[in-house]
Design an enzyme around this catalytic site. Structure first.
Site, mmCIF file in Angstrom:
data_model
loop_
_atom_site.group_PDB
_atom_site.id
_atom_site.type_symbol
_atom_site.label_atom_id
_atom_site.label_comp_id
_atom_site.label_asym_id
_atom_site.label_seq_id
_atom_site.Cartn_x
_atom_site.Cartn_y
_atom_site.Cartn_z
ATOM 1 N N LYS A 278 -34.910 7.288 8.894
ATOM 2 C CA LYS A 278 -34.130 8.500 8.628
ATOM 3 C C LYS A 278 -34.556 9.143 7.306
ATOM 4 O O LYS A 278 -34.480 8.525 6.247
ATOM 5 C CB LYS A 278 -32.634 8.181 8.580
ATOM 6 N N ASP B 159 -32.193 14.160 8.761
ATOM 7 C CA ASP B 159 -30.745 14.287 8.531
ATOM 8 C C ASP B 159 -30.476 15.330 7.460
ATOM 9 O O ASP B 159 -30.214 15.005 6.306
ATOM 10 C CB ASP B 159 -30.213 12.899 8.108
ATOM 11 N N LYS C 289 -28.273 17.977 8.137
ATOM 12 C CA LYS C 289 -26.898 18.455 8.384
ATOM 13 C C LYS C 289 -26.793 19.970 8.244
ATOM 14 O O LYS C 289 -26.099 20.492 7.374
ATOM 15 C CB LYS C 289 -25.913 17.761 7.447
ATOM 16 N N ASP D 52 -24.873 26.698 9.117
ATOM 17 C CA ASP D 52 -25.162 28.079 8.719
ATOM 18 C C ASP D 52 -24.870 28.967 9.939
ATOM 19 O O ASP D 52 -24.403 28.482 10.969
ATOM 20 C CB ASP D 52 -26.637 28.177 8.266
ATOM 21 N N THR E 21 -18.401 10.269 6.276
ATOM 22 C CA THR E 21 -17.675 8.996 6.177
ATOM 23 C C THR E 21 -17.130 8.690 4.781
ATOM 24 O O THR E 21 -16.375 7.744 4.625
ATOM 25 C CB THR E 21 -18.582 7.829 6.624
ATOM 26 N N ARG F 144 -28.406 1.645 1.907
ATOM 27 C CA ARG F 144 -28.448 0.724 0.769
ATOM 28 C C ARG F 144 -28.353 -0.762 1.107
ATOM 29 O O ARG F 144 -29.045 -1.556 0.458
ATOM 30 C CB ARG F 144 -27.369 1.135 -0.248
HETATM 31 O O1 C5P Z 1 -26.610 3.706 1.925
HETATM 32 P P1 C5P Z 1 -25.724 3.958 3.111
HETATM 33 O O2 C5P Z 1 -25.783 2.861 4.147
HETATM 34 O O3 C5P Z 1 -24.315 4.337 2.723
HETATM 35 O O4 C5P Z 1 -26.398 5.254 3.790
HETATM 36 C C1 C5P Z 1 -25.774 5.960 4.807
HETATM 37 C C2 C5P Z 1 -26.656 7.134 5.196
HETATM 38 O O5 C5P Z 1 -26.016 7.834 6.237
HETATM 39 C C3 C5P Z 1 -26.939 8.141 4.079
HETATM 40 O O6 C5P Z 1 -28.277 8.574 4.250
HETATM 41 C C4 C5P Z 1 -25.974 9.276 4.368
HETATM 42 O O7 C5P Z 1 -26.513 10.529 3.984
HETATM 43 C C5 C5P Z 1 -25.839 9.196 5.881
HETATM 44 N N1 C5P Z 1 -24.606 9.719 6.459
HETATM 45 C C6 C5P Z 1 -23.336 9.278 6.094
HETATM 46 N N2 C5P Z 1 -22.224 9.814 6.665
HETATM 47 C C7 C5P Z 1 -22.335 10.764 7.584
HETATM 48 C C8 C5P Z 1 -23.610 11.211 7.977
HETATM 49 C C9 C5P Z 1 -24.729 10.655 7.397
HETATM 50 O O8 C5P Z 1 -23.220 8.374 5.279
HETATM 51 N N3 C5P Z 1 -21.224 11.236 8.166
#
Ligand code: C5P
Length: 238
Positions: A40, A67, A69, A72, A123, A214
């Site tokens: 991603k 990703d 998002k 617009d 989230t 992460r």
């Molecule tokens: O590091 P972590 O596991 O929190 O990463 C989650 C990834 O998912 C990040 O790249 C974040 O931008 C993406 N994301 C998110 N919540 C959403 C959509 C995408 O955390 N609703």
């Protein structure tokens, strides 16, 4: 247990390559590329390195999830999706909150070559944060309504909290895709994510693809972290 035992499950992981460091980005691509199903590329990498980030991640036929998002007016989103399609990405996100016409424009421009995923609620937003935004009321109901809107507009699926996946799956049978970030292994730190779940909980709730950043990329021992997540996924009673 040998790592190959988790191969089928690791294909359902999308690793979030979120870093400002180009060399680290490249190291992650070569390390995770052969070990998970999807890479991603998010805002951080794309804003710095542009389409080159997608091309690097997608080399050797790897599936790329772009990703960005989009949110617009429909005409602008249509053009942006067309550009992403030309980059060869497999998955692309737009905000469900952009409304029906915007979602339909995205789906139309994707021409069936890119899976358009609609982001329901980010989230990190819990109910107190939603209240400050004047979005009072139960978050699950909003997510369900926006997922229905996305499905009717022709989106391939939604990005949702794993905590909402079960209800969304009941209302939206396969092949509608449920993609869940906010995944934390048992006993891991949540960071800035609020509505989290373990890999097993997400799969049991009906998630197709788990977005994990992460817990994998920042792990002291990547191999051990991937093995643990793979083991948790394959131990799930589906
Ligand atoms: O590091 P972590 O596991 O929190 O990463 C989650 C990834 O998912 C990040 O790249 C974040 O931008 C993406 N994301 C998110 N919540 C959403 C959509 C995408 O955390 N609703």
């Amino acid at each position: 247990m040998d790592e190959s035992d988790h191969t089928e499950f690791r294909r359902r992981i999308a690793v979030a390559l979120d870093t400002p460091d180009r060399e680290q980005f490249r190291r992650w691509i070569s390390w995770f590329g052969p070990r998970v199903g999807v890479l991603k590329v998010g805002l951080e990498a794309f804003v710095r390195w542009g389409p080159a980030a997608v091309e690097e991640a997608g080399a050797q036929g790897r599936a790329v999830f772009l990703d960005l998002k989009f949110h617009d007016i429909p005409n602008t989103v249509r053009g942006a999706v067309r550009s992403a399609r030309k980059l060869g990405v497999r998955y692309l996100t737009v905000h469900a909150g952009g409304g029906q016409a915007m979602l339909e424009a995205a789906v139309d421009a994707a021409q069936g070559e890119v899976a358009i995923l609609a982001v329901t609620l980010l989230t990190h937003l819990d109910e107190p944060a939603l209240k400050v935004l004047d979005l009072e009321g139960p978050a699950p109901r909003r997510v369900e309504n926006w997922a229905t809107l996305a499905r009717r507009a022709g989106c391939a699926g939604v990005v949702c909290s794993p905590l909402e996946a079960a209800a969304l799956r009941r209302a939206n049978p396969a092949p509608f895709l449920l993609v869940t970030p906010g995944i934390r292994s048992v006993a891991a730190e949540a960071g800035d994510q609020r509505r989290t779940a373990t890999p097993s909980e997400a799969l049991r709730a009906g998630a197709d693809l788990l977005v994990i950043g992460r817990p994998l990329t920042r792990a002291q021992d990547r191999q051990a972290a991937l093995d643990r997540i793979g083991a948790e996924m394959s131990a799930t009673d589906l």
